[in-house]
Design a protein around this motif. Structure first.
Motif, PDB file in Angstrom:
ATOM      1  N   LYS A   1       3.985   3.395  -5.391  1.00 51.15           N
ATOM      2  CA  LYS A   1       4.444   2.171  -4.723  1.00 51.15           C
ATOM      3  C   LYS A   1       3.255   1.234  -4.479  1.00 51.15           C
ATOM      4  O   LYS A   1       3.356   0.022  -4.713  1.00 51.15           O
ATOM      5  N   ALA A   2       2.131   1.790  -4.035  1.00 55.40           N
ATOM      6  CA  ALA A   2       0.941   0.971  -3.790  1.00 55.40           C
ATOM      7  C   ALA A   2       0.401   0.395  -5.095  1.00 55.40           C
ATOM      8  O   ALA A   2      -0.012  -0.775  -5.145  1.00 55.40           O
ATOM      9  N   CYS A   3       0.406   1.186  -6.162  1.00 59.21           N
ATOM     10  CA  CYS A   3      -0.062   0.696  -7.465  1.00 59.21           C
ATOM     11  C   CYS A   3       0.785  -0.487  -7.929  1.00 59.21           C
ATOM     12  O   CYS A   3       0.258  -1.487  -8.434  1.00 59.21           O
ATOM     13  N   ALA A   4       2.100  -0.380  -7.747  1.00 65.04           N
ATOM     14  CA  ALA A   4       2.991  -1.466  -8.157  1.00 65.04           C
ATOM     15  C   ALA A   4       2.763  -2.713  -7.304  1.00 65.04           C
ATOM     16  O   ALA A   4       2.675  -3.840  -7.823  1.00 65.04           O
ATOM     17  N   PHE A   5       2.630  -2.522  -5.997  1.00 68.62           N
ATOM     18  CA  PHE A   5       2.485  -3.656  -5.081  1.00 68.62           C
ATOM     19  C   PHE A   5       1.166  -4.393  -5.309  1.00 68.62           C
ATOM     20  O   PHE A   5       1.128  -5.629  -5.346  1.00 68.62           O
ATOM     21  N   PHE A   6       0.066  -3.635  -5.458  1.00 70.78           N
ATOM     22  CA  PHE A   6      -1.261  -4.249  -5.604  1.00 70.78           C
ATOM     23  C   PHE A   6      -1.658  -4.470  -7.068  1.00 70.78           C
ATOM     24  O   PHE A   6      -2.763  -4.924  -7.344  1.00 70.78           O
TER      25      PHE A   6
ATOM     26  N   LEU B   1      -7.571   1.273   0.633  1.00 70.33           N
ATOM     27  CA  LEU B   1      -7.584   2.665   1.080  1.00 70.33           C
ATOM     28  C   LEU B   1      -6.166   3.055   1.452  1.00 70.33           C
ATOM     29  O   LEU B   1      -5.462   2.290   2.121  1.00 70.33           O
ATOM     30  N   LEU B   2      -5.755   4.255   1.044  1.00 70.62           N
ATOM     31  CA  LEU B   2      -4.370   4.672   1.243  1.00 70.62           C
ATOM     32  C   LEU B   2      -4.311   6.090   1.803  1.00 70.62           C
ATOM     33  O   LEU B   2      -4.958   6.998   1.277  1.00 70.62           O
ATOM     34  N   LYS B   3      -3.526   6.254   2.875  1.00 75.79           N
ATOM     35  CA  LYS B   3      -3.216   7.590   3.401  1.00 75.79           C
ATOM     36  C   LYS B   3      -1.692   7.728   3.391  1.00 75.79           C
ATOM     37  O   LYS B   3      -1.015   7.141   4.254  1.00 75.79           O
ATOM     38  N   PRO B   4      -1.134   8.441   2.409  1.00 82.68           N
ATOM     39  CA  PRO B   4       0.325   8.551   2.334  1.00 82.68           C
ATOM     40  C   PRO B   4       0.929   9.112   3.621  1.00 82.68           C
ATOM     41  O   PRO B   4       0.359  10.017   4.240  1.00 82.68           O
ATOM     42  N   ARG B   5       2.075   8.566   4.002  1.00 83.20           N
ATOM     43  CA  ARG B   5       2.821   9.086   5.156  1.00 83.20           C
ATOM     44  C   ARG B   5       3.860  10.111   4.734  1.00 83.20           C
ATOM     45  O   ARG B   5       4.567  10.653   5.585  1.00 83.20           O
TER      46      ARG B   5
ATOM     47  N   GLY C   1       7.851  -0.482   4.189  1.00 82.12           N
ATOM     48  CA  GLY C   1       8.265  -0.034   2.865  1.00 82.12           C
ATOM     49  C   GLY C   1       7.180   0.635   2.035  1.00 82.12           C
ATOM     50  O   GLY C   1       7.440   1.076   0.921  1.00 82.12           O
ATOM     51  N   MET C   2       5.948   0.708   2.567  1.00 80.92           N
ATOM     52  CA  MET C   2       4.849   1.237   1.752  1.00 80.92           C
ATOM     53  C   MET C   2       4.742   2.761   1.805  1.00 80.92           C
ATOM     54  O   MET C   2       4.114   3.371   0.955  1.00 80.92           O
TER      55      MET C   2
END
Length: 199
Positions: A87-92, A71-75, A44-45
């Motif tokens: 989405k990552a900002c909300a999750f973390f 570290l984030l590499k969007p798919r 879901g990320m």
């Protein structure tokens, strides 16, 4: 402990892996390699994610002074990067002020880095998508100079064409320097990182 989100902007898949538009991914990969930590693809990320910590000793360090780093590499593709970032900002539970975007920059010559906070997207689709999804442009940027295309080559073709083999080692050196700049920004502050790395 502060949590930072370091976003390497790029396009997913082998077709784009060695293009100038993917220098953000190259820097994220360099930081993950320093941490000796793998990227995973949480359900879901919509991104590849690597969780680590940064201390004065470097990525992967432990201690009381450790900062948490994601570290984030969007798919998603570049023009939809913001969805994965939000989405990552909300999750973390990360605020935009703790987000660092690493991206290619046509208006800087290759070999130049510029760190800044806020500002426009300068025609960069990844930054535009992030600004739209986060509702603000007030995040840090590490601008990785790739220079303008030669002659009359279309900029879109230029950024999506493979880095010439003769330049790949130089790009790896610059990716390492950009990774140093990210570490400096997190361990110190923007002004220190600008003084050390802006060219």
């Amino acid at each position: 402990m502060t949590t930072w989100l370091v976003v390497g902007l790029g396009n997913p898949g082998p077709t784009y892996a060695s293009t100038r538009h993917n220098v953000g991914f190259m820097v994220a990969d360099e930081l993950a390699a320093r941490a000796r930590a793998p990227f995973t693809a949480p359900r879901g990320m919509r991104a590849d994610v690597c969780e680590t910590r940064l201390t004065a000793a470097g990525m992967g360090g432990v201690g009381a002074d450790a900062e948490r780093v994601v570290l984030l590499k969007p798919r998603t593709f570049m023009n939809a990067s913001g969805a994965a970032v939000a989405k990552a900002c909300a999750f973390f539970k990360i605020e935009p002020a703790q987000v660092i975007a690493i991206h290619d920059e046509l208006d800087l010559d290759f070999g130049q880095l510029r760190l800044k906070s806020g500002g426009g997207d300068n025609g960069h689709n990844g930054l535009r998508s992030m600004r739209s999804s986060l509702g603000t442009g007030d995040f840090f940027r590490v601008r990785f100079g790739i220079g303008r295309p030669p002659g009359r080559q279309d900029p879109a073709d230029y950024v999506l064409s493979p880095i010439p083999s003769a330049l790949r080692a130089d790009y790896a050196v610059e990716a390492s320097r950009a990774a140093d700049a990210v570490e400096c920004l997190i361990n110190h502050d923007l002004a220190t990182a600008q003084n050390r790395f802006n060219s």
